[in-house]
Design an enzyme around this catalytic site. Structure first.
Site, mmCIF file in Angstrom:
data_model
loop_
_atom_site.group_PDB
_atom_site.id
_atom_site.type_symbol
_atom_site.label_atom_id
_atom_site.label_comp_id
_atom_site.label_asym_id
_atom_site.label_seq_id
_atom_site.Cartn_x
_atom_site.Cartn_y
_atom_site.Cartn_z
ATOM 1 N N THR A 372 -16.104 -7.689 21.556
ATOM 2 C CA THR A 372 -16.995 -7.109 22.555
ATOM 3 C C THR A 372 -16.385 -5.905 23.253
ATOM 4 O OG1 THR A 372 -17.990 -9.272 22.927
ATOM 5 C CG2 THR A 372 -18.328 -7.620 24.641
ATOM 6 N N GLU A 412 -11.234 -3.661 17.098
ATOM 7 C CA GLU A 412 -12.128 -3.963 15.977
ATOM 8 C C GLU A 412 -13.246 -2.909 15.891
ATOM 9 O OE1 GLU A 412 -13.363 -8.085 16.090
ATOM 10 O OE2 GLU A 412 -11.497 -8.653 17.065
ATOM 11 N N TRP A 618 -7.889 -18.959 15.680
ATOM 12 C CA TRP A 618 -8.935 -18.715 16.671
ATOM 13 C C TRP A 618 -9.808 -19.959 16.722
ATOM 14 C CZ3 TRP A 618 -9.950 -14.831 20.026
ATOM 15 C CH2 TRP A 618 -11.186 -14.887 20.695
#
Length: 638
Positions: A372, A412, A618
């Protein structure tokens, strides 16, 4: 920000024991002949006075003869077989025996034979069977068990006295337990341990120091420096007090220590997990859970996710969760509520500080960006030096500088598309890592999470990851999320395939292809960590059990459609097959893929065979309450 949308990375980038408070174990022996052999040994002894009667006849300082010794019979990586042998070295028979010991967090007994074994927390008690309790002078009897974890027993008691046959003095109470040791001065080959003193009605004579259950020293003070250790190795230490009559008291709590040295900034293979600040909300997953699950003793590093990247700077991600919120005593690592005093550190940062006090081998990095918040990197790398200065000033803020051991950059993706697209050029990532290393120096870790897209012309090809590697301690290669219900109609495919397979929807979307491409470009294998997802990705409207079926959309998930935690899937949709080194399952019209302890074991073998730096995952909250996936990683990288 959304929770799960922030968590996941986007397109490419044998169960353990259940912990329980009071455990009564099945005692079926491994084979009938073993049980009969022990029964025959016990049958040679006569029924004699109970132990209580013998104590009554004892002299004031009687040397107790019985001893108990421990042997690890075998170890198969995910578990082991242990054996205790009780020997009556005294001159009088005993009619019953009870052996007690402590295991460090994460090590448990799963089954036993030739004794009734129960557990409470980390404390274990074994009582004789009806047919093997009496022991004549010189006789011995053994009982065995299977266990999981890697710890060794400590603080052994036999019928309430020391297992080494020390004296029992009627009317003289044994000493109390010393405080749990703290560790300092950790190097490649040494560690200094300190503890608070035990108490005794007649006075403390000295302390026995145990390493992995074996006594390594007896000291008169409350500190000890253990030398001659092996670099990059994890040890468990306990301490036991001895009074002036040589009676021993309860063993202290265990302190796990990992020596420095080797690769990965912490010695040996990297075993890293992500802890998310938003996981403390709906998920109610706190730093304390790392302790109660036994996971803290099985990892080497934590990435705290996430800090934000805004206006060319590193910024706080969630001030309330990070350092403002006051945790209650029940939520706290050490059972002490956060202070309400003005200026006191609270929240996750204070809990991480407490975690490091209990597990000083753990290194913690503050991770910035993520799916995000990666949109801020393009502006930040226009002035890499200023960006690095802002990150250093935030990570090394005096309020929490002792909590963090470095920084992780989770962009990312540089010079490619993620949630947004970047055109900074192939050198931008290298320039950023170079500036970070220059600012953070050699004594801090500087790492990054990077893409695993090894397709021709894909994300690995767009950035100079090899050039940046010289400034990085390691890369966490996000070898998961290759496939998922972001392609709503399928085809179904495992989201974290280790290798390719016939019918895979996209070439270059496997863990092995990513690792091989990065190595071929010049990234050292020891600086690559393999990624493991503690969750599954799934579709619904699926009729085909094998991979490759069509679908109508994402399967229902607890927090987000198409995604579910392993701790849920292991029972709601157990694995029905494996492909390309990972598992899949079809339940009704839903189809899921995820890693299990078994498939993780295979992936850890790959890590070792490829000489990689280690593995990361993760994230913590997707694991079971007893940390079986973290255990599988730890066991696989021993």
């Amino acid at each position: 920000m959304t929770k799960r949308a922030h968590e996941r990375r986007g397109s490419p980038s044998t169960s353990g024991p259940t912990s329980f408070e009071e455990r009564t174990l099945t005692t079926a022996p491994p084979c009938r002949s073993t049980r009969l052999r022990h029964r025959a040994v016990a049958g040679l002894t006569a029924l004699l006075l109970p132990l209580a009667a013998l104590v009554g006849l004892a002299t004031p300082a009687e040397a107790a003869g019985p001893t108990a010794t421990y042997t690890k019979v075998s170890d198969w990586g995910t578990g082991f077989e242990g054996k205790w042998t009780v020997t009556n070295g005294g001159t009088t028979s005993i009619a019953a025996w009870t052996v007690e010991w402590d295991f460090p967090a994460g090590t448990t007994v799963t089954s036993g034979w030739d004794a009734d074994i129960t557990g409470s927390g980390n404390h274990w008690t074994a009582k004789n069977k009806s047919w093997n309790g009496t022991l004549a002078p010189g006789a011995s009897v053994s009982f065995g068990f299977n266990g999981s974890g890697s710890g060794a027993p400590a603080g052994c008691k036999l019928n309430g006295a020391s297992c080494d046959g020390g004296p029992v003095v009627p009317g003289d109470n044994p000493p109390s337990a010393p405080g749990t040791p703290t560790a300092s001065g950790i190097t490649n080959t040494a560690v200094t341990l300190s503890w608070t003193a035990a108490t005794d009605d007649k006075g403390i004579k000295n302390y026995d120091v145990f390493r992995n259950g074996t006594k390594v020293a007896t000291v008169t003070g409350t500190s000890y420096t253990n030398t001659g250790l092996t670099a990059g190795t994890t040890y468990s230490y306990t301490v036991q007090a001895r009074d002036t009559a040589d009676q021993t008291g309860p063993v202290s709590g265990a302190r796990t220590v990992t020596t420095t040295g080797g690769g990965g900034g912490g010695g040996g293979k990297v075993k890293l997990g992500y802890f998310t600040n938003w996981g403390t909300y709906d998920r109610q997953y706190f730093v304390k859970n790392l302790v109660t699950s036994g996971t803290a003793s099985k990892i080497t590093h934590i990435n705290y996710a996430f800090g934000n990247v805004q206006n060319g700077q590193c910024t706080i991600g969630d001030a309330d969760a990070d350092y403002n919120r006051a945790y209650t005593a029940a939520q706290s690592v050490d059972g002490v509520a956060d202070s309400s005093d003005a200026g006191a550190l609270r929240g996750n940062f204070n809990q991480l500080r407490k975690l490091k006090q209990q597990f000083p081998h753990i290194k913690i990095l503050w991770s910035f960006g993520g799916w995000t918040w990666s949109g801020g990197f393009p502006q930040a790398v226009q002035n890499p030096t200023a960006f690095a200065n802002s990150c250093y000033n935030l990570v090394e803020d005096p309020r929490w500088a002792d909590v963090f051991d470095g920084i992780d950059l989770d962009w990312e993706y540089p010079n490619a598309c993620g949630l947004s697209c970047d055109t900074s050029g192939p050198a931008a990532f290298k320039n950023m890592m170079q500036a970070m290393r220059a600012k953070f120096g050699a004594n801090n870790l500087v790492t990054a999470a990077i893409t695993a897209d090894a397709s021709s012309g894909g994300k690995i090809d767009t950035t100079d990851y090899a050039g940046a590697a010289q400034y990085s301690d390691w890369y966490n290669v996000m070898t998961y999320d290759f496939f998922g219900a972001f392609d709503a109609d399928g085809p179904t495919a495992p989201h974290s395939p280790l290798t390719s397979y016939t019918g895979i929807p996209q070439q270059g979307f496997t863990s092995d292809e990513a690792i091989q491409k990065l190595k071929a470009q010049g990234v050292p294998a020891a600086k690559l960590n393999l990624g493991i997802g503690f969750y599954g990705r799934g579709w619904t409207g699926v009729t085909q059990a094998a991979p490759g079926g069509s679908a109508t959309g994402p399967a229902p998930g607890t927090y987000e459609q198409g995604i579910e935690d392993y701790k849920v899937l292991k029972t709601s949709c157990p694995a029905t097959g494996t492909i390309a080194g990972t598992a899949y399952a079809k339940c009704g019209s839903n189809w899921w893929s995820y890693d299990t302890p078994s498939t993780i074991a295979g992936k850890m073998t790959y890590v070792k065979n490829q000489s990689l730096g280690g593995a990361f995952f993760w994230e913590f909250s997707g694991d079971t309450s007893n940390g079986e996936l973290a255990t599988a990683i730890s066991n696989g990288l021993q």
